[in-house]
Each structure stands twice: as C-alpha cells, then as structure tokens.
Design an enzyme around this catalytic site. Structure first.
Site, short mmCIF file in Angstrom:
data_model
loop_
_atom_site.label_atom_id
_atom_site.label_comp_id
_atom_site.label_asym_id
_atom_site.label_seq_id
_atom_site.Cartn_x
_atom_site.Cartn_y
_atom_site.Cartn_z
N ASP A 132 -19.83 43.31 9.63
CA ASP A 132 -20.43 42.29 10.50
C ASP A 132 -20.02 40.89 10.05
OD1 ASP A 132 -21.74 44.38 11.82
OD2 ASP A 132 -23.43 44.26 10.43
N ASN B 247 -32.43 44.16 13.33
CA ASN B 247 -33.16 45.25 12.68
C ASN B 247 -33.73 44.79 11.35
OD1 ASN B 247 -32.15 47.04 14.66
ND2 ASN B 247 -30.33 47.43 13.42
O1 RIB Z 1 -23.70 46.94 10.06
C1 RIB Z 1 -24.82 46.99 9.23
C2 RIB Z 1 -26.07 47.02 10.03
O2 RIB Z 1 -26.10 48.21 10.80
C3 RIB Z 1 -27.34 47.05 9.22
O3 RIB Z 1 -27.81 45.77 8.90
C4 RIB Z 1 -28.28 47.88 10.08
O4 RIB Z 1 -29.35 47.16 10.59
C5 RIB Z 1 -27.42 48.48 11.19
O5 RIB Z 1 -27.59 47.84 12.38
#
Ligand code: RIB
Length: 309
Positions: free
Chosen positions: A252, A11
């Site tokens: 992440d 994204n």
């Molecule tokens: O976990 C964070 C991410 O969640 C962001 O970078 C956004 O793009 C969503 O996917």
C-alpha cells in the site's frame, strides 16, 4: 496543486506475530500483539499524505470505537477526512493479521467498507476530483461502486491507479480506464494466469496486462522488488537490503508513494525508486499505518543499497 483522491477501505488491524502458522485444532503462543489503523485504501491515503500530496479519502467506518480511532489516525496524517462517513447500522472493518518472519496472512471482515454505493460515491467524486488528480482504489469496498468509480474517474480526466486487491478478475471495459495497474504476484496470477516468478514470466505477465488495455502496469514482488515494462524492456527494481520486521502495508505504501511521485512529475523509473524506498521503510517496524514514513523521515533515512539478486 493536483491531489490524490482515494476511494477505499479502512480497517482496524488486530495483528499478532508467531513463529509458524497453527495447525487445525492447535493453539499456539504468539507475541507482539498490536491493534493499529490499516485497510488498503487508508494505508495508501496515509502514505500519499505523509509523503507530501494533498490527499482526500472517500470511505465509511462504523460508529464505534474502532471507527473513531481510524478517523483520528487519518486526520493525524493530514488526510482530508471530511467525506468519510460514520455509519450507525454497521461495524468498522476489521482485519485479523498473523505475522510470521516478516510476512503476513490476513482475514478481513469488511463491515462498513461495503456500505457505500456508487450513489453515495458519485456526488463526492464529482465535487472533489479534478483533471490530473490521481484517483486510487482497490477491491476491499463494494465492487459495483468501485468499478463505477473507476469509470467516472477516467471520464473526469483523473489518472487512475487501480490495485486489484484482494485479487479478482474485473470487468473488461475497465481496462481502458486504468492508467496504472499495480498488483502483487497472487493478483497477477489470478488476473493473467501467469505467476511472475522470474524475468521471463514477469515480462510475459506485464505484456498481457498492457495488451488488455492498462496504460502502465507495475508488479510488486515482495522480497523480489518490483517490475514494469519500459519501451518493451523489462525494468526490474531490487528491494533494498533491509531486515524486514513486518511487510503489512508495504504494498500500500508503494502505491501511495507512486501516486506522490507521479504528481511530482517523476518518470516511471523515478516513481518506482521512490516507491521502493518508501515501502522498504514501512517494513522496518510492525504495523500498517504506524510504520509509514513522513517525507522528512524518508528523506533523512540513510537507506541501504538494493539487495543483490
Ligand atoms: O494491505 C494491508 C492491509 O490489508 C491491512 O492493513 C489490512 O487492513 C488489509 O486491508
């Protein structure tokens, strides 16, 4: 050398800070606008690659300026993007993020993230995935493709890390394919019915996740650190005592770092320590991928001690 293969979302994050969330009908002045590469899958891949693992991305973007920006970001992070599709009939995924006091709220238009079907993904996985590789996925791509990809990764002998985000209940047969389920409080509550808010609820939730069939489960609890079960005992890791600027992408990073530590042969506690440090680093500056450390930066960082609970 074994590698990390990520099937996941990419994204462009449009992110703005404000002191509070606006009311209905209210216009609020914000500050610190940034447009930077994100997406749970791409963030995890960037973390894994920058922290030292050969990393392959399976994903799709639109054939537009956001898409080319995202591809450049991945390539600059040395992620193998040869199999990322650029599609003309859809747009690149976009996340609109509101940051308040180090925390965030996200609205997502998935766009190209929903374009790949399992028919697209399967031949790529059969081509690149080898036994002992780590396969990572989340829930921002087409659900049927994601579920089938998890089954195939398990069948091919890879170690599967599944991040069920955004949260939803997933098919029962997937549980036995999961080597590590990594999820936050919200995801845990939706999947187990238990909000992990203290030691007892963490322990109960982790027991449920393991009883359902996940080989290992780790809860990421934001400003409360992370938790897992080790030989039946609760293993808690406090967060580092940093001043968080922005937590976007921290979860992440935790997952990408955990995957690297697994490949390096660390045990559960070693993986959690490494992932805790890497995710804390991501909170030191604004943005998702632009805040993720390279291994040399992380090794050189004189990190503060864990926060005393
Ligand atoms: O976990 C964070 C991410 O969640 C962001 O970078 C956004 O793009 C969503 O996917």
């Amino acid at each position: 050398m074994s590698k990390v293969v990520v099937f996941g979302s990419m994204n462009m994050d449009l992110s703005i800070a404000c002191d509070r969330v606006p009311q209905v009908g209210e216009t609020l002045e914000g500050f610190g606008f940034i447009c930077n590469p994100g997406g749970k899958g791409a963030n995890q891949a960037v973390a894994s690659s920058r922290l030292g693992a050969p990393t392959v991305m399976i994903a799709a973007v639109g054939n537009d300026s956001f898409g080319s920006g995202l591809l450049k970001g991945l390539c600059d992070s040395r992620v193998d993007c040869a199999r990322v599709r650029s599609l003309s009939d859809t747009t690149t995924g976009v996340a609109v993020i509101v940051r308040t006091h180090g925390d965030n709220r996200i609205i997502l238009d998935p766009g190209a993230n929903h374009a790949l079907t399992f028919d697209d993904v399967e031949p790529i996985m059969r081509d690149v995935l080898e036994p002992d590789d780590v396969f990572v996925c989340q829930l921002e791509c087409d659900l049927a493709a994601t579920y089938s990809a998890i089954r195939l990764a398990h069948e091919l002998g890879a170690r599967v890390i599944f991040n069920p985000a955004p949260a939803r209940v997933f098919p029962d047969d997937l549980w036995e394919c999961i080597d590590l389920l990594c999820l936050n409080e919200t995801e845990c509550e939706i999947i187990t019915g238990i909000l992990p808010s203290d030691d007892d609820s963490c322990r109960n939730a982790l027991k449920v996740l393991k009883e359902r069939g996940a080989s290992e489960a780790v809860l990421t609890l934001g400003f409360s650190g992370s938790a897992a079960l080790h030989g039946g005992d609760l293993l808690r890791k406090a967060p580092l005592a940093i001043e968080a600027v922005d937590s976007t992408g921290a979860g992440d990073t935790y997952i990408g770092a955990f995957a690297v530590a697994l490949l390096e042969g660390k045990d559960l506690e070693g993986c959690m320590d490494f992932a805790t440090k890497a995710s804390a680093y991501t909170c030191l500056s604004a943005g998702a991928q632009q805040a993720i450390a390279w291994r040399s930066d992380l090794d050189a960082w004189d990190a503060p001690e864990p926060r005393i609970p």
